[in-house]
Design a protein around this motif. Structure first.
Motif, PDB file in Angstrom:
ATOM      1  N   ARG A 158      10.202  -5.445  -5.966  1.00 51.75           N
ATOM      2  CA  ARG A 158      10.165  -5.105  -4.544  1.00 51.75           C
ATOM      3  C   ARG A 158      10.630  -3.660  -4.303  1.00 51.75           C
ATOM      4  O   ARG A 158      10.121  -2.973  -3.438  1.00 51.75           O
ATOM      5  N   GLU A 159      11.596  -3.203  -5.108  1.00 50.22           N
ATOM      6  CA  GLU A 159      12.195  -1.893  -4.869  1.00 50.22           C
ATOM      7  C   GLU A 159      11.701  -0.817  -5.835  1.00 50.22           C
ATOM      8  O   GLU A 159      12.264   0.267  -5.875  1.00 50.22           O
ATOM      9  N   ILE A 160      10.656  -1.075  -6.606  1.00 46.86           N
ATOM     10  CA  ILE A 160      10.187  -0.144  -7.638  1.00 46.86           C
ATOM     11  C   ILE A 160       9.857   1.233  -7.060  1.00 46.86           C
ATOM     12  O   ILE A 160      10.056   2.248  -7.711  1.00 46.86           O
ATOM     13  N   GLY A 161       9.401   1.300  -5.853  1.00 50.99           N
ATOM     14  CA  GLY A 161       9.070   2.570  -5.221  1.00 50.99           C
ATOM     15  C   GLY A 161      10.281   3.458  -4.980  1.00 50.99           C
ATOM     16  O   GLY A 161      10.161   4.665  -4.808  1.00 50.99           O
ATOM     17  N   HIS A 162      11.466   2.874  -4.982  1.00 52.99           N
ATOM     18  CA  HIS A 162      12.701   3.637  -4.743  1.00 52.99           C
ATOM     19  C   HIS A 162      13.346   4.119  -6.024  1.00 52.99           C
ATOM     20  O   HIS A 162      14.353   4.831  -5.965  1.00 52.99           O
ATOM     21  N   LEU A 163      12.811   3.719  -7.166  1.00 46.95           N
ATOM     22  CA  LEU A 163      13.424   4.109  -8.453  1.00 46.95           C
ATOM     23  C   LEU A 163      12.892   5.434  -8.940  1.00 46.95           C
ATOM     24  O   LEU A 163      11.853   5.882  -8.683  1.00 46.95           O
TER      25      LEU A 163
END
Length: 163
Positions: A158-163
């Protein structure tokens, strides 16, 4: 006051402490949580149904402790913050946790998408999901129940775009 996730942890207990009859103690620090359901995982189908809203009328309390002994009922009715359940094999940990989830959703009016139940094995997670569904019905699918690994993967995706 911030919203809270209810967090449960099942920790194996050494054989020498398995016979302990001490009631589980709540952890003092609440865990802040968002006030809206999490965003869907990119590229994955949205399996989470829309939140079920209940009418703001007086709500009859559901008796979730009728099949629990005194220490189990105490743990199931604890509502202030997270709770860790330490107990030996066959002592009713899953029963306590599932009844606590039912109490939070039915009696304390906690939205089911704010419930997070974590365990170690897929078998235990599956058993917990089944038992919660028996207690709550279709609303149970809105609770997040899984292993440390499966929940970690969901968060990463879900948070891959923030890594």
């Amino acid at each position: 006051m911030p919203e809270q996730f209810e967090l449960f942890s099942l920790t194996p207990v050494a054989a020498s402490t398995a016979a302990s009859t001490a009631a589980p103690a709540p952890i003092a620090a609440p865990i802040a949580a968002p006030s809206t359901p999490p965003a869907p995982i990119a590229g994955a189908p949205d399996a989470r149904p829309a939140p079920i809203t209940k009418p703001p009328v007086p709500h009859a309390r559901v008796d979730v402790t009728s099949s629990l002994n005194a220490p189990q009922a105490e743990a199931a009715l604890t509502t202030n913050g997270p709770l860790i359940v330490f107990a030996g094999a066959g002592s009713g940990k899953t029963r306590v946790i599932t009844h606590r989830i039912a109490n939070l959703v039915e009696n304390e009016r906690v939205p089911p998408w704010k419930i997070l139940a974590v365990t170690f094995t897929n078998k235990a997670a599956g058993e917990m999901k089944e038992r919660v569904e028996k207690l709550l019905g279709p609303v149970a699918s809105q609770c997040t129940i899984g292993t440390f690994h499966s929940i970690g993967v969901r968060i990463l995706r879900r948070e891959i775009g923030h890594l």
